[in-house]
Scaffold this active site. Structure first.
Site, PDB file in Angstrom:
ATOM      1  N   HIS A   1     -16.306  12.328  -8.344  1.00  0.00           N
ATOM      2  CA  HIS A   1     -15.097  12.912  -8.936  1.00  0.00           C
ATOM      3  C   HIS A   1     -14.136  11.842  -9.434  1.00  0.00           C
ATOM      4  CE1 HIS A   1     -13.897  12.645  -4.546  1.00  0.00           C
ATOM      5  NE2 HIS A   1     -12.745  12.229  -5.057  1.00  0.00           N
TER       6      HIS A   1
ATOM      7  N   HIS B   1      -7.882   7.792  -8.560  1.00  0.00           N
ATOM      8  CA  HIS B   1      -9.081   7.082  -8.106  1.00  0.00           C
ATOM      9  C   HIS B   1     -10.335   7.692  -8.693  1.00  0.00           C
ATOM     10  CE1 HIS B   1      -8.776  10.196  -4.778  1.00  0.00           C
ATOM     11  NE2 HIS B   1     -10.094  10.212  -4.911  1.00  0.00           N
TER      12      HIS B   1
ATOM     13  N   GLU C   1     -13.159   5.239  -4.325  1.00  0.00           N
ATOM     14  CA  GLU C   1     -13.616   5.957  -3.132  1.00  0.00           C
ATOM     15  C   GLU C   1     -15.138   5.968  -3.164  1.00  0.00           C
ATOM     16  OE1 GLU C   1     -12.318  10.053  -3.096  1.00  0.00           O
ATOM     17  OE2 GLU C   1     -13.291  10.492  -1.180  1.00  0.00           O
TER      18      GLU C   1
HETATM   19  C1  LIG Z   1      -9.222  14.556   0.028  1.00  0.00           C
HETATM   20  C2  LIG Z   1      -9.905  13.467   0.739  1.00  0.00           C
HETATM   21  C3  LIG Z   1     -10.455  12.414  -0.160  1.00  0.00           C
HETATM   22  C4  LIG Z   1     -11.662  12.971  -0.910  1.00  0.00           C
HETATM   23  O1  LIG Z   1     -12.578  13.435  -0.196  1.00  0.00           O
HETATM   24  O2  LIG Z   1     -11.752  12.961  -2.137  1.00  0.00           O
HETATM   25  C5  LIG Z   1      -9.405  11.837  -1.081  1.00  0.00           C
HETATM   26  O3  LIG Z   1      -9.588  11.586  -2.226  1.00  0.00           O
HETATM   27  S1  LIG Z   1      -7.897  11.468  -0.296  1.00  0.00           S
HETATM   28  C6  LIG Z   1      -6.971  10.636  -1.556  1.00  0.00           C
HETATM   29  C7  LIG Z   1      -5.782   9.992  -0.988  1.00  0.00           C
HETATM   30  N1  LIG Z   1      -6.104   8.926  -0.076  1.00  0.00           N
HETATM   31  C8  LIG Z   1      -6.054   7.632  -0.411  1.00  0.00           C
HETATM   32  O4  LIG Z   1      -5.681   7.279  -1.527  1.00  0.00           O
HETATM   33  C9  LIG Z   1      -6.427   6.649   0.664  1.00  0.00           C
HETATM   34  C10 LIG Z   1      -6.496   5.235   0.178  1.00  0.00           C
HETATM   35  N2  LIG Z   1      -5.244   4.804  -0.429  1.00  0.00           N
HETATM   36  C11 LIG Z   1      -4.396   3.932   0.178  1.00  0.00           C
HETATM   37  O5  LIG Z   1      -4.654   3.435   1.256  1.00  0.00           O
HETATM   38  C12 LIG Z   1      -3.120   3.632  -0.565  1.00  0.00           C
HETATM   39  O6  LIG Z   1      -2.847   4.652  -1.479  1.00  0.00           O
HETATM   40  C13 LIG Z   1      -3.205   2.284  -1.329  1.00  0.00           C
HETATM   41  C14 LIG Z   1      -4.301   2.270  -2.373  1.00  0.00           C
HETATM   42  C15 LIG Z   1      -3.375   1.120  -0.339  1.00  0.00           C
HETATM   43  C16 LIG Z   1      -1.868   2.094  -2.071  1.00  0.00           C
HETATM   44  O7  LIG Z   1      -0.861   2.123  -1.148  1.00  0.00           O
HETATM   45  P1  LIG Z   1       0.662   2.338  -1.608  1.00  0.00           P
HETATM   46  O8  LIG Z   1       1.496   2.286  -0.370  1.00  0.00           O
HETATM   47  O9  LIG Z   1       0.763   3.538  -2.470  1.00  0.00           O
HETATM   48  O10 LIG Z   1       1.010   1.200  -2.591  1.00  0.00           O
HETATM   49  P2  LIG Z   1       1.064  -0.369  -2.435  1.00  0.00           P
HETATM   50  O11 LIG Z   1       2.408  -0.804  -2.780  1.00  0.00           O
HETATM   51  O12 LIG Z   1       0.525  -0.846  -1.109  1.00  0.00           O
HETATM   52  O13 LIG Z   1       0.063  -0.755  -3.571  1.00  0.00           O
HETATM   53  C17 LIG Z   1      -0.420  -2.046  -3.699  1.00  0.00           C
HETATM   54  C18 LIG Z   1      -0.738  -2.288  -5.172  1.00  0.00           C
HETATM   55  O14 LIG Z   1      -1.777  -1.389  -5.588  1.00  0.00           O
HETATM   56  C19 LIG Z   1      -1.324  -0.595  -6.689  1.00  0.00           C
HETATM   57  N3  LIG Z   1      -1.843   0.755  -6.544  1.00  0.00           N
HETATM   58  C20 LIG Z   1      -1.493   1.654  -5.620  1.00  0.00           C
HETATM   59  N4  LIG Z   1      -2.202   2.781  -5.773  1.00  0.00           N
HETATM   60  C21 LIG Z   1      -3.012   2.576  -6.840  1.00  0.00           C
HETATM   61  C22 LIG Z   1      -3.974   3.388  -7.505  1.00  0.00           C
HETATM   62  N5  LIG Z   1      -4.222   4.635  -7.077  1.00  0.00           N
HETATM   63  N6  LIG Z   1      -4.636   2.876  -8.551  1.00  0.00           N
HETATM   64  C23 LIG Z   1      -4.389   1.612  -8.998  1.00  0.00           C
HETATM   65  N7  LIG Z   1      -3.469   0.779  -8.404  1.00  0.00           N
HETATM   66  C24 LIG Z   1      -2.792   1.278  -7.345  1.00  0.00           C
HETATM   67  C25 LIG Z   1       0.190  -0.610  -6.578  1.00  0.00           C
HETATM   68  O15 LIG Z   1       0.768  -0.352  -7.829  1.00  0.00           O
HETATM   69  C26 LIG Z   1       0.450  -2.021  -6.097  1.00  0.00           C
HETATM   70  O16 LIG Z   1       0.348  -2.900  -7.185  1.00  0.00           O
HETATM   71  P3  LIG Z   1       1.414  -4.070  -7.407  1.00  0.00           P
HETATM   72  O17 LIG Z   1       2.720  -3.386  -7.649  1.00  0.00           O
HETATM   73  O18 LIG Z   1       0.900  -4.823  -8.611  1.00  0.00           O
HETATM   74  O19 LIG Z   1       1.415  -4.895  -6.161  1.00  0.00           O
HETATM   75 CO   LIG Z   2     -11.148  11.698  -3.728  1.00  0.00          CO
END
Ligand SMILES: CC[C@@H](C(=O)O)C(=O)SCCNC(=O)CCNC(=O)[C@H](O)C(C)(C)COP(=O)(O)OP(=O)(O)OC[C@H]1O[C@@H](n2cnc3c(N)ncnc32)[C@H](O)[C@@H]1OP(=O)(O)O
Ligand SMILES: [Co+2]
Length: 134
Positions: free
Chosen positions: A7, A79, A130
């Protein structure tokens, strides 16, 4: 190692509006909403012939997608999910290659009842990945 695209997930600010768009405007087959407290999200799946779209809304106080929605108030692509045959073999290979596995590194049960893990977006061309064992 990776197989089919399971997905593509899109974070949305209004799940009802997104469901109406996909169901009524685009004419897609759309599931009922499902709250997943363990993941901090509410999901709706849009079933396409060759893959799925996962519509995501934050659920609860510590949702991992809350900051993403703050930064992207209109929503956006969050994602991609690839299928793997053995998630522990895949995880260990990814760690050996230097990729960061998010969380405690242990698979959680995902929206399809299968084990899932997430890989840091900075390690995959700015895209949160993922993997799901099928
Ligand atoms: C329903 C269950 C399951 C399924 O079966 O399908 C799912 O899909 S659940 C979906 C939701 N769960 C998750 O996303 C879990 C994993 N994600 C995480 O642990 C966090 O979201 C993250 C990826 C670590 C981001 O954490 P966050 O606190 O939002 O931000 P940060 O400030 O730590 O981010 C660091 C850095 O990464 C960039 N970023 C954040 N999210 C994304 C993204 N989705 N795609 C691309 N880039 C992303 C963020 O902009 C930061 O960048 P800089 O500003 O340049 O440092
Ligand atoms: Co998902």
């Amino acid at each position: 190692m990776i197989g089919r695209l399971n997905h593509v997930a899109i974070v949305v600010p209004d799940l009802d509006a997104a469901v109406k768009q996909y169901r009524d405007v685009l004419g897609a087959d759309v599931s009922s909403p499902l709250d997943l407290p363990d993941h901090g999200v509410t999901t709706v799946f849009v079933n396409l012939p060759n893959t799925k779209i996962e519509l995501l809304l934050p659920f609860g106080e510590n949702s991992p997608i809350a900051k993403f929605l703050e930064n992207n108030p209109s929503g956006g692509m969050h994602h991609v999910c690839y299928e793997v045959d053995d998630i522990l073999v895949a995880r260990d290979k990814l760690i050996a290659e230097g990729a960061r596995v998010l969380g405690n590194g242990e698979p959680k049960t995902g929206a399809h009842g299968k084990p899932v893990l997430f890989l840091h977006p900075k390690d995959f061309s700015g895209t949160l990945v993922e993997i799901e064992q099928v």
